[in-house]
Design an enzyme around this catalytic site. Structure first.
Site, mmCIF file in Angstrom:
data_model
loop_
_atom_site.group_PDB
_atom_site.id
_atom_site.type_symbol
_atom_site.label_atom_id
_atom_site.label_comp_id
_atom_site.label_asym_id
_atom_site.label_seq_id
_atom_site.Cartn_x
_atom_site.Cartn_y
_atom_site.Cartn_z
ATOM 1 N N THR A 40 35.636 49.270 42.377
ATOM 2 C CA THR A 40 36.645 48.500 41.644
ATOM 3 C C THR A 40 38.011 48.636 42.304
ATOM 4 O O THR A 40 38.760 47.662 42.422
ATOM 5 C CB THR A 40 36.725 48.973 40.181
ATOM 6 O OG1 THR A 40 35.446 48.811 39.568
ATOM 7 C CG2 THR A 40 37.763 48.179 39.402
ATOM 8 N N HIS A 43 38.152 46.367 45.174
ATOM 9 C CA HIS A 43 38.401 44.981 44.750
ATOM 10 C C HIS A 43 39.897 44.768 44.519
ATOM 11 O O HIS A 43 40.465 43.750 44.931
ATOM 12 C CB HIS A 43 37.636 44.665 43.460
ATOM 13 C CG HIS A 43 36.167 44.438 43.661
ATOM 14 N ND1 HIS A 43 35.663 43.350 44.333
ATOM 15 C CD2 HIS A 43 35.092 45.164 43.264
ATOM 16 C CE1 HIS A 43 34.334 43.411 44.355
ATOM 17 N NE2 HIS A 43 33.972 44.514 43.717
#
Length: 341
Positions: A40, A43
Site C-alpha cells: 500500500t 501504491h
C-alpha cells in the site's frame, strides 16, 4: 517530530518535520521503534489511480510498526507506559451493526492508519488503545513490525481447514509467502506457490513451500502430476490480483474446494462461473485481519515455532528511507524494515 509524508500529489515521499500528535482520552501515544514498507505504501509512493482517489495530501503514511507506549489518555485501561505494542491499522466506528455484533473487521466505516488518518512512519503515533496489541517478550521487534501483513496472511490461510489438504497460493508477494509458511506449519500436505518472480519464488521455497512454480516457464498441471495430485487443490489462496492466476486457480480446484481471496483484481474480470457452480466452490473475500482473533493466532504461531525471519531481507535507517522504497519497488526483496531508533 521526524515523519515520512506524502507531501505532494506526485510520485515520491518526503522526510519532514511534523507536529507531535495529541493524545485523546482513550488513546495511546507510541514511540515508534521499527516500521515496515507495505505494498500500500508503494501504491502511495507511486501515486497511482487508487492513491489519487483515496489519499489526502499531505498525510503521514505507514501502518506496519512496533513501538513503545510512552503516554496514554486518562480513560485507558490494560496498558502501561513501557509496554511494547503493535496495532491494528483499521480504526473502526464501534456503532455500526457489525461492530456492535463483534464483527469489527467488517465495519463499513473503517479508517486506515497511514491512509486517511496520520500513519506510523513517524517518531510518534497515536491510536485508540482498543487497536493496540501487546507484543510478547519472546517475539522480536523485527517480527512485531510486520504483524499487519502477517495478519493478512494468517487471516487468509486459516479461513479454511488446512490439515492434510493440498493448497495452491497464487502470488508470491510477502503476504503470499507468509501464507505458505503458515499453511505448512499447521499441517497442509502440498503447498504450491505460483508467480513469475524468481527471487520471490526462491524466498517462498525457503519459507516452506512444497513446490514453487514460475508459470511463465512451467505448467501447473505438470507440477500437480509430479506431486501425485489426481483430484485438484482443496484450498486456494489468491494473493496476486492477477485475473489469469485466478482463472487458473478455478480450473485447478477440486470439487468442493474453498478459495480465500486477498488479492485485488482489476474492476472487470471475466470468470468462468461454471467452474464455481458445477464444482461447488466456496469463495471468501478477505480484508485485513479479524479483530483480534487473528492477532492472538499470529503470536501463538510464532511462539509455537513458525520461523518468519527469512521474509525480512533488508533493513535501513529511516534517514535512508529512499533506499528502502527503491529496494521494495525492485521486486528483489521480502519485507523491508525502516529503523527509527
Amino acid at each position: 517530530m521526524k515523519s515520512l509524508v506524502k507531501a505532494k500529489a506526485e510520485k515520491g515521499i518526503w522526510l519532514q518535520d511534523t507536529p507531535k500528535p495529541e493524545v485523546g482520552h482513550n488513546d495511546l501515544l507510541i514511540k515508534i521503534r521499527k516500521t515496515a514498507i507495505c505494498g500500500t505504501d508503494m501504491h502511495i509512493y507511486n501515486w497511482d489511480e487508487w492513491s489519487q482517489n483515496t489519499i489526502p495530501v499531505p498525510v503521514v503514511v505507514g501502518h506496519e510498526y512496533v513501538g513503545e507506549v510512552v503516554g496514554m489518555g486518562q480513560e485507558v485501561k490494560g496498558f502501561e507506559v513501557g509496554d511494547r505494542v503493535s496495532g491494528e491499522g483499521h480504526i473502526t466506528c464501534g456503532h455500526c451493526r457489525n461492530c456492535r455484533a463483534g464483527r469489527v473487521h467488517l465495519c463499513r466505516n473503517t479508517e486506515g492508519v497511514g491512509v486517511n488518518r496520520p500513519g506510523a512512519f513517524a517518531e510518534y503515533l497515536v491510536i485508540p488503545a482498543f487497536n493496540a496489541f501487546k507484543i510478547p517478550d519472546n517475539i522480536s521487534d523485527d517480527l512485531a513490525s510486520i504483524f499487519d501483513p502477517f495478519g493478512n496472511a494468517v487471516h487468509t490461510a486459516l479461513s479454511f481447514d488446512l490439515v492434510g489438504e493440498d493448497v495452491l497460493i497464487t502470488g508470491a508477494g510477502p503476504i503470499g509467502i507468509m501464507a505458505a509458511a503458515v499453511a505448512k506449519h499447521v499441517g497442509a500436505r502440498h503447498v504450491v506457490v505460483t508467480d513469475i518472480n524468481p527471487y520471490r519464488l526462491e524466498l517462498a521455497k525457503k519459507m516452506g513451500a512444497t513446490r514453487t512454480v514460475d508459470v511463465s516457464k512451467e505448467n501447473l498441471q505438470d507440477v500437480m502430476d509430479e506431486l501425485g495430485m489426481s483430484e485438484g487443490f482443496d484450498v486456494g489462496l489468491e494473493m496476486s490480483g492477477v485475473p489469469v492466476a485466478f482463472r487458473d486457480m478455478l480450473n485447478k480446484m477440486n470439487h468442493g474446494g474453498k478459495i480465500a481471496m486477498l488479492g485485488i483484481p482489476p474492476q472487470d474480470v471475466a470468470v468462468d462461473w461454471n467452474q464455481v457452480i458445477f464444482k461447488g466452490l466456496v469463495i471468501k473475500g478477505i480484508y485485513g485481519r479479524e479483530m483480534f482473533e487473528t492477532w492472538y493466532k499470529m503470536a501463538s504461531l510464532l511462539q509455537s515455532g513458525l520461523d518468519l525471519s527469512p521474509i525480512i531481507t533488508h533493513t535501513f535507517s529511516i534517514d535512508d528511507f529512499q533506499k528502502g522504497f527503491d529496494t521494495m519497488g525492485s521486486g528483489h526483496s521480502g519485507k523491508v524494515i525502516l529503523d527509527w531508533q
